[in-house]
Enzyme design. Structure first.
Site, PDB file in Angstrom:
ATOM      1  N   GLY A 193     -15.323  -6.185  64.353  1.00 50.73           N
ATOM      2  CA  GLY A 193     -15.319  -7.535  63.799  1.00 50.73           C
ATOM      3  C   GLY A 193     -14.994  -7.611  62.321  1.00 50.73           C
ATOM      4  N   SER A 194     -14.199  -6.649  61.805  1.00 49.48           N
ATOM      5  CA  SER A 194     -13.907  -6.710  60.365  1.00 49.48           C
ATOM      6  C   SER A 194     -13.050  -7.938  60.025  1.00 49.48           C
ATOM      7  CB  SER A 194     -13.238  -5.419  59.886  1.00 49.48           C
ATOM      8  OG  SER A 194     -11.979  -5.238  60.483  1.00 49.48           O
ATOM      9  N   ASN A 195     -12.158  -8.322  60.920  1.00 46.75           N
ATOM     10  CA  ASN A 195     -11.386  -9.552  60.668  1.00 46.75           C
ATOM     11  C   ASN A 195     -12.297 -10.778  60.695  1.00 46.75           C
ATOM     12  OD1 ASN A 195      -8.300  -9.231  60.474  1.00 46.75           O
ATOM     13  ND2 ASN A 195      -8.847  -7.807  62.118  1.00 46.75           N
ATOM     14  N   LEU A 246     -10.713  -8.320  73.523  1.00 38.53           N
ATOM     15  CA  LEU A 246      -9.839  -7.547  74.403  1.00 38.53           C
ATOM     16  C   LEU A 246      -9.609  -8.177  75.772  1.00 38.53           C
ATOM     17  CD1 LEU A 246     -11.028  -3.929  73.518  1.00 38.53           C
ATOM     18  CD2 LEU A 246      -8.968  -5.135  72.749  1.00 38.53           C
ATOM     19  N   ILE A 273      -7.377 -14.447  77.784  1.00 45.13           N
ATOM     20  CA  ILE A 273      -7.972 -15.784  77.644  1.00 45.13           C
ATOM     21  C   ILE A 273      -7.671 -16.602  78.894  1.00 45.13           C
ATOM     22  CG2 ILE A 273      -7.910 -17.915  76.287  1.00 45.13           C
ATOM     23  CD1 ILE A 273      -9.280 -15.519  74.935  1.00 45.13           C
ATOM     24  N   ASN A 293      -4.308 -15.335  67.733  1.00 42.25           N
ATOM     25  CA  ASN A 293      -4.692 -13.931  67.875  1.00 42.25           C
ATOM     26  C   ASN A 293      -4.011 -13.133  66.776  1.00 42.25           C
ATOM     27  OD1 ASN A 293      -5.794 -11.565  69.142  1.00 42.25           O
ATOM     28  ND2 ASN A 293      -3.739 -11.106  69.899  1.00 42.25           N
ATOM     29  N   HIS A 322      -2.506  -9.238  66.111  1.00 44.36           N
ATOM     30  CA  HIS A 322      -2.119  -7.998  66.790  1.00 44.36           C
ATOM     31  C   HIS A 322      -1.631  -7.019  65.724  1.00 44.36           C
ATOM     32  CE1 HIS A 322      -0.663  -5.520  70.102  1.00 44.36           C
ATOM     33  NE2 HIS A 322       0.410  -5.292  69.371  1.00 44.36           N
ATOM     34  N   ASP A 350      -0.058 -11.115  74.073  1.00 47.02           N
ATOM     35  CA  ASP A 350       0.821 -10.932  72.903  1.00 47.02           C
ATOM     36  C   ASP A 350       2.188 -11.614  73.004  1.00 47.02           C
ATOM     37  OD1 ASP A 350      -1.207  -9.263  71.928  1.00 47.02           O
ATOM     38  OD2 ASP A 350      -0.319  -7.499  72.860  1.00 47.02           O
ATOM     39  N   GLU A 398      -4.241  -7.062  57.665  1.00 45.88           N
ATOM     40  CA  GLU A 398      -4.761  -8.063  58.601  1.00 45.88           C
ATOM     41  C   GLU A 398      -5.794  -8.946  57.920  1.00 45.88           C
ATOM     42  OE1 GLU A 398      -6.159  -6.722  62.404  1.00 45.88           O
ATOM     43  OE2 GLU A 398      -4.660  -5.149  62.530  1.00 45.88           O
TER      44      GLU A 398
HETATM   45  C1  GRF Z   1      -7.358  -5.386  64.879  1.00 46.21           C
HETATM   46  O1  GRF Z   1      -6.550  -4.287  64.637  1.00 46.21           O
HETATM   47  C2  GRF Z   1      -6.551  -6.488  65.497  1.00 46.21           C
HETATM   48  O2  GRF Z   1      -5.208  -6.483  65.123  1.00 46.21           O
HETATM   49  C3  GRF Z   1      -6.675  -6.211  66.957  1.00 46.21           C
HETATM   50  O3  GRF Z   1      -7.974  -5.711  67.128  1.00 46.21           O
HETATM   51  C4  GRF Z   1      -8.416  -5.126  65.915  1.00 46.21           C
HETATM   52  C5  GRF Z   1      -9.715  -5.755  65.588  1.00 46.21           C
HETATM   53  O4  GRF Z   1     -10.326  -5.125  64.503  1.00 46.21           O
HETATM   54  N1  GRF Z   1      -6.416  -7.378  67.750  1.00 46.21           N
HETATM   55  P1  GRF Z   1     -11.666  -5.711  63.936  1.00 46.21           P
HETATM   56  O5  GRF Z   1     -12.664  -5.788  65.078  1.00 46.21           O
HETATM   57  O6  GRF Z   1     -11.376  -7.055  63.362  1.00 46.21           O
HETATM   58  O7  GRF Z   1     -12.117  -4.715  62.901  1.00 46.21           O
END
Ligand code: GRF
Length: 290
Positions: free
Chosen positions: A90-92, A165, A168, A182, A184, A225, A254
């Site tokens: 969940g870093s994003n 993952l 949807i 999303n 990617h 995708d 990202e």
């Molecule tokens: C990211 O690389 C994103 O592009 C892909 O899944 C990963 C998620 O990373 N869809 P995080 O959980 O946000 O660290």
């Protein structure tokens, strides 16, 4: 757009968000579905700068471009309500959440959806007081329609997939047209589709000999995708790269790019070209597009 017709106030303090409005008896209040348990803070550092990353260029504003997500009259835009979907660290999600708190994004993460209740993203959400919905749930699963109903009760404007993952469901895509994004970790349409996730993507990029990679943010359709590309950012693939090193380089981009894109959708700066391609209008110059 259905997702943008739910005009309402907003909650600036996520800790006050316990349950969505209770107008329908069909809303599921089970604590097994909405959880508030606090768990320790995550450790992955987030580094999101406030500078704009999206590369913009001028294009002529012809009849090929027409506004769809733009409300020219809105001097004070309503803060948007975001649902973030995660399956992993969940870093994003964290970078987006922090951007909402820091004022970079004109919106609030009001609910988190996950298929992995113990994942880092879910733990972070609980720690921040953000309700967590399990979907799909292994046992006593809520249905696709229940999920749509629940998100509607949270008055969600946009759904942000951040490492979720699961495919949807069609019900959700129909309920939120042009409102699900999303990210990617490759330059789509290359290295995308079923089976291209995580290190598999970066290994394939290195093996291919491609000299550049980078994240893509795209709208979500029924397939993996293949939805319309909204933004991309490029990183080099180095001669001695490993998948781990490339993944870290892409992930750093990202965090920056996804925040910029979420800021743009919350400020209603997405324009849909007549050929169906979405582009982002520059915040500083309305004649520039990214
Ligand atoms: C990211 O690389 C994103 O592009 C892909 O899944 C990963 C998620 O990373 N869809 P995080 O959980 O946000 O660290």
């Amino acid at each position: 757009m259905i997702a943008q017709t739910n005009l309402s106030g907003f909650c600036s303090n996520p800790k006050n968000l316990h349950f969505p409005p209770q107008s329908s008896p069909s809303f599921i209040r089970s604590p097994q579905i909405v959880s508030f348990k606090s768990i320790s803070n995550p450790t992955i550092p987030i580094n999101v700068s406030s500078k704009r990353l999206l590369q913009c260029s001028s294009i002529s504003q012809s009849s090929d471009v027409f506004p769809s997500d733009v409300d020219e009259s809105a001097g004070g835009l309503r803060r948007k309500k975001l649902a973030v979907f995660v399956s992993g660290g969940g870093s994003n999600f964290r970078s987006i959440y922090e951007a909402t708190v820091n004022g970079l994004v004109h919106g609030d993460v009001v609910v988190l959806v996950t298929n992995k209740p113990g994942c880092g993203g879910a733990e972070y959400a609980r720690d921040k007081g953000i309700p967590v919905i399990l979907f799909p749930k292994p046992k006593e699963s809520i249905s696709e329609d229940d999920l749509v109903d629940t998100l509607r009760r949270y008055e969600i404007d946009f759904i942000i997939l951040a490492g979720y993952l699961k495919l949807i469901p069609t019900e959700l895509i129909r309920a939120y047209p042009r409102s699900i994004l999303n990210i990617h970790p490759s330059l789509l349409p290359a290295f995308g589709g079923k089976g291209f996730y995580g290190m598999k993507v970066h290994n394939a990029v290195i093996k291919s000999g491609a000299r550049f990679s980078g994240p893509t943010v795209h709208y979500v359709d029924e397939h993996y995708d293949t939805g319309r590309i909204l933004a991309q950012s490029v990183v080099p693939v180095l001669a001695d790269d490993t998948a781990d090193k490339l993944a870290a380089r892409v992930l750093h981009k990202e965090h920056e790019m996804y925040v910029d894109v979420v800021a743009a959708i919350c400020e209603e700066r997405v324009i849909w070209r007549a050929d169906g391609v979405p582009i982002i209008r520059s915040k500083n110059n309305p004649d520039e597009y990214c």
